[in-house]
Enzyme design. Structure first.
Site: not given
Ligand code: THU
Length: 189
Positions: A91, A102, A139
């Site tokens: 992040e 992913e 996502c």
């Molecule tokens: N996130 C992922 O890394 N993969 C997913 O499949 C869904 C969301 C992360 C993005 C962000 O850092 C956190 O999870 C919350 O959305």
């Protein structure tokens, strides 16, 4: 100036009136039924190879950098030659600059091992002191990158979505997760 303003208002009224007179078009509602085939397995029911990949994704969640959402995601990609490449979400204070686990795993794999197809991708998420009960769902942007990777190597990626309540195994890959895909053929390639 007043004259010009009035004229433009009048011409707007005429245009709107002409639109109103156009014959009514009845659009027929279309339905797209998209079926996603998956198997639901308990952790114990996973094959040794799948369990191993899921375990790597689970431990990778500890390497995630998620100080804002505290949602720690780990992804593990199994390549054709047996290499396992991991990715975790990273992040950023400027939120959109962060990246999902992913895509980091797939881009890492594709950059370091460009000749190795991705066979399977396991994903796990840790939040509020425990792994998520429901299988973590990737996502849309990550699904799109999975699709590109599948097409690049000409084979579907087996997707393993871990949850404490069970793991979804999606053998058909990104196509099962994305209806009406946008791909190279959409660009006429
Ligand atoms: N996130 C992922 O890394 N993969 C997913 O499949 C869904 C969301 C992360 C993005 C962000 O850092 C956190 O999870 C919350 O959305």
């Amino acid at each position: 100036v007043i004259g010009i303003a009035n004229l433009s208002i009048q011409s707007n009224i005429i245009t709107n009136f002409c639109l109103y007179l156009q014959p009514y078009k009845a659009y027929v509602m279309q339905h797209l039924t998209h079926i996603c085939h998956y198997q639901l397995c308990s952790y114990e029911e996973l094959t040794e190879q799948d369990r191993n990949l899921v375990d790597i994704a689970k431990s990778a969640t500890r390497q995630s950098y998620a100080p804002y959402s505290r949602f720690h995601v780990g992804a593990a990609a199994l390549l054709d030659d047996g290499t396992v490449v991991v990715g975790t979400n990273q992040e950023n204070a400027a939120y959109p600059s962060g990246m999902c686990a992913e895509r980091i795993a797939l881009f890492h794999a594709n950059s370091c091992y460009p000749r190795q197809a991705v066979i399977s991708l396991a994903i796990a998420a840790y939040h509020d002191g425990k792994f998520t009960s429901n299988p973590i769902s990737p996502c849309g942007a990550c699904r799109q990158v999975m699709l590109e990777t599948e097409q690049r190597y000409g084979m579907p990626i087996r997707v393993l979505l871990f949850g404490v309540s069970g793991t979804y195994i999606i053998e058909g890959g990104a196509h099962e997760l994305l209806p009406l895909t946008f791909d190279a053929s959409s660009l006429g390639k």
